[in-house]
Design a protein around this motif. Structure first.
Motif, PDB file in Angstrom:
ATOM      1  N   CYS A   1       0.850  -1.208  -0.052  1.00 34.97           N
ATOM      2  CA  CYS A   1       0.051   0.095   0.101  1.00 34.97           C
ATOM      3  C   CYS A   1       0.845   1.375   0.011  1.00 34.97           C
ATOM      4  CB  CYS A   1      -1.010  -0.084   1.250  1.00 34.97           C
ATOM      5  SG  CYS A   1      -0.162   0.206   2.764  1.00 34.97           S
ATOM      6  N   GLY A   2       1.836   1.271   0.615  1.00 36.10           N
ATOM      7  CA  GLY A   2       2.906   2.477   0.715  1.00 36.10           C
ATOM      8  C   GLY A   2       2.286   3.430   1.856  1.00 36.10           C
TER       9      GLY A   2
ATOM     10  N   GLY B   1       0.826   2.785   5.048  1.00 33.42           N
ATOM     11  CA  GLY B   1       0.678   2.246   6.509  1.00 33.42           C
ATOM     12  C   GLY B   1      -0.247   1.486   6.811  1.00 33.42           C
ATOM     13  N   VAL B   2      -0.929   0.905   5.742  1.00 33.49           N
ATOM     14  CA  VAL B   2      -2.187   0.187   5.879  1.00 33.49           C
ATOM     15  C   VAL B   2      -2.117  -1.386   5.981  1.00 33.49           C
ATOM     16  CG1 VAL B   2      -4.647  -0.068   4.852  1.00 33.49           C
ATOM     17  CG2 VAL B   2      -3.634   2.093   5.001  1.00 33.49           C
ATOM     18  N   CYS B   3      -1.543  -1.843   5.021  1.00 31.82           N
ATOM     19  CA  CYS B   3      -1.323  -3.463   4.861  1.00 31.82           C
ATOM     20  C   CYS B   3      -0.447  -4.145   5.681  1.00 31.82           C
ATOM     21  CB  CYS B   3      -1.152  -3.939   3.274  1.00 31.82           C
ATOM     22  SG  CYS B   3       0.479  -3.218   3.136  1.00 31.82           S
ATOM     23  N   GLY B   4       0.429  -3.601   6.162  1.00 34.52           N
ATOM     24  CA  GLY B   4       1.449  -4.256   7.007  1.00 34.52           C
ATOM     25  C   GLY B   4       2.563  -5.100   6.437  1.00 34.52           C
ATOM     26  N   SER B   5       2.453  -5.066   5.374  1.00 34.49           N
ATOM     27  CA  SER B   5       3.274  -5.893   4.520  1.00 34.49           C
ATOM     28  C   SER B   5       4.892  -5.589   4.587  1.00 34.49           C
ATOM     29  CB  SER B   5       3.181  -5.755   2.871  1.00 34.49           C
ATOM     30  OG  SER B   5       3.235  -4.731   2.465  1.00 34.49           O
ATOM     31  N   CYS B   6       5.092  -4.316   4.926  1.00 38.26           N
ATOM     32  CA  CYS B   6       6.563  -3.823   5.245  1.00 38.26           C
ATOM     33  C   CYS B   6       7.015  -3.792   6.595  1.00 38.26           C
ATOM     34  CB  CYS B   6       6.475  -2.394   4.668  1.00 38.26           C
ATOM     35  SG  CYS B   6       5.735  -1.237   5.606  1.00 38.26           S
TER      36      CYS B   6
ATOM     37  N   ARG C   1       6.788   0.206  10.279  1.00 32.28           N
ATOM     38  CA  ARG C   1       6.395   0.128   8.929  1.00 32.28           C
ATOM     39  C   ARG C   1       7.236   0.912   8.152  1.00 32.28           C
ATOM     40  NH1 ARG C   1       0.190  -1.167   9.487  1.00 32.28           N
ATOM     41  NH2 ARG C   1       0.290  -1.910  11.681  1.00 32.28           N
TER      42      ARG C   1
ATOM     43  N   CYS D   1       7.154   1.881   5.173  1.00 28.74           N
ATOM     44  CA  CYS D   1       6.598   2.995   4.355  1.00 28.74           C
ATOM     45  C   CYS D   1       6.459   4.284   5.013  1.00 28.74           C
ATOM     46  CB  CYS D   1       5.629   2.492   3.570  1.00 28.74           C
ATOM     47  SG  CYS D   1       3.994   2.139   4.783  1.00 28.74           S
TER      48      CYS D   1
HETATM   49  S1  FES Z   1       3.592  -1.129   2.514  1.00 24.56           S
HETATM   50 FE1  FES Z   1       1.442  -1.362   3.473  1.00 24.56          FE
HETATM   51  S2  FES Z   1       1.818  -0.739   5.548  1.00 24.56           S
HETATM   52 FE2  FES Z   1       3.866  -0.507   4.476  1.00 24.56          FE
END
Ligand code: FES
Length: 255
Positions: free
Chosen positions: A208-209, A211-216, A224, A226
């Motif tokens: 997402c870039g 701060g929403v998805c948590g992938s980073c 996070r 991002c």
């Molecule tokens: S890319 Fe989604 S929270 Fe960082």
């Protein structure tokens, strides 16, 4: 500027910086700090995070589907840009920059945002020293270079130049490159007694870039990358740094 919707921008200039790195200059300038990044959407392929190498440019190394597609784009083609995102580097009057390969991209704008900078730049060989001529033409910049094969500057790793560069005399220290290179930089700055003043630009898988998805998220603090980064001081980095990262499925990947 929307964080959720992309601006559709047109590529105005394509510059082959080195045999492996291409800069795409587009028709929109972003008010960004050095070290901030954007999410770049390549229609029909993917959306990937990329540092802004100038207010209106990204510098791309072709290492995956998205970056290969970007690297072969022509003037007049369109891409989507979301952002800028992230914190960027905290700068000062005298800055020491350490960059390896395309890791120079987020460090490039520092040269025009400080009084004086020393760039330690590394590459496989002379032809892969990114922005070498551009930085050499800037009177505020001094350069020390290292190449793996000794074709220019120091024969060896760029991190071997750190102890020779009086890092304690700089007000800010900024590092970006492959994570193993940055880990070696961490150790070199630690040996010089200044590691806690060093800022590292971290690369992680991002969806997402925003701060929403948590992938980073990074272990162990859950920062996070991002939104809390991508720039972190050494004391903010945990055991994950230089050891592993997570892939698109969240699995640990060595290195
Ligand atoms: S890319 Fe989604 S929270 Fe960082």
């Amino acid at each position: 500027m929307s964080k959720l919707l992309s601006d559709i921008v047109t590529i105005q200039e394509v510059k082959q910086e080195t045999p492996s790195v291409t800069t795409l200059i587009f028709n929109h300038r972003y008010a960004a700090k050095p070290g901030q990044f954007v999410m770049v959407w390549i229609p029909g392929i993917d959306e990937v995070p990329m540092a802004l190498s100038a207010p209106d440019a990204i510098s791309v190394q072709a290492i995956g589907d998205a970056t290969m597609a970007l690297s072969s784009m022509k003037v007049g083609e369109k891409i989507g840009i979301r952002g800028p995102f992230g914190n960027g580097f905290s700068l000062a009057k005298r800055v020491l920059c350490v960059g390896g390969g395309v890791g120079l991209a987020p460090l490039r704008m520092i040269a025009s945002n400080c009084d004086e900078a020393l760039y330690l730049i590394g590459g496989r060989d002379q032809s892969e020293l990114l922005y070498l001529n551009e930085l050499m033409s800037n009177p505020a910049v001094t350069i020390k270079a290292a190449t793996d094969n000794g074709t220019y500057g120091h024969h060896g790793f760029v991190t071997e130049l750190i102890a020779l560069s009086d890092p304690d005399s700089f007000d800010a220290i900024c590092v970006c490159g492959p994570e193993m290179m940055m880990k070696n930089a961490y150790l070199a700055f630690e040996a010089c007694g200044v590691v806690n003043r060093v800022q590292f630009s971290i690369h992680r898988y991002m969806k997402c870039g925003a701060g929403v998805c948590g992938s980073c998220c990074m272990d162990p603090h859950g920062y996070r990358v991002c939104t809390d980064g991508p720039v972190f001081y050494a004391y903010e980095l945990g055991d994950e740094f230089g050891e592993y990262h997570r892939d698109a499925a969240g699995r640990r990947v060595k290195g």
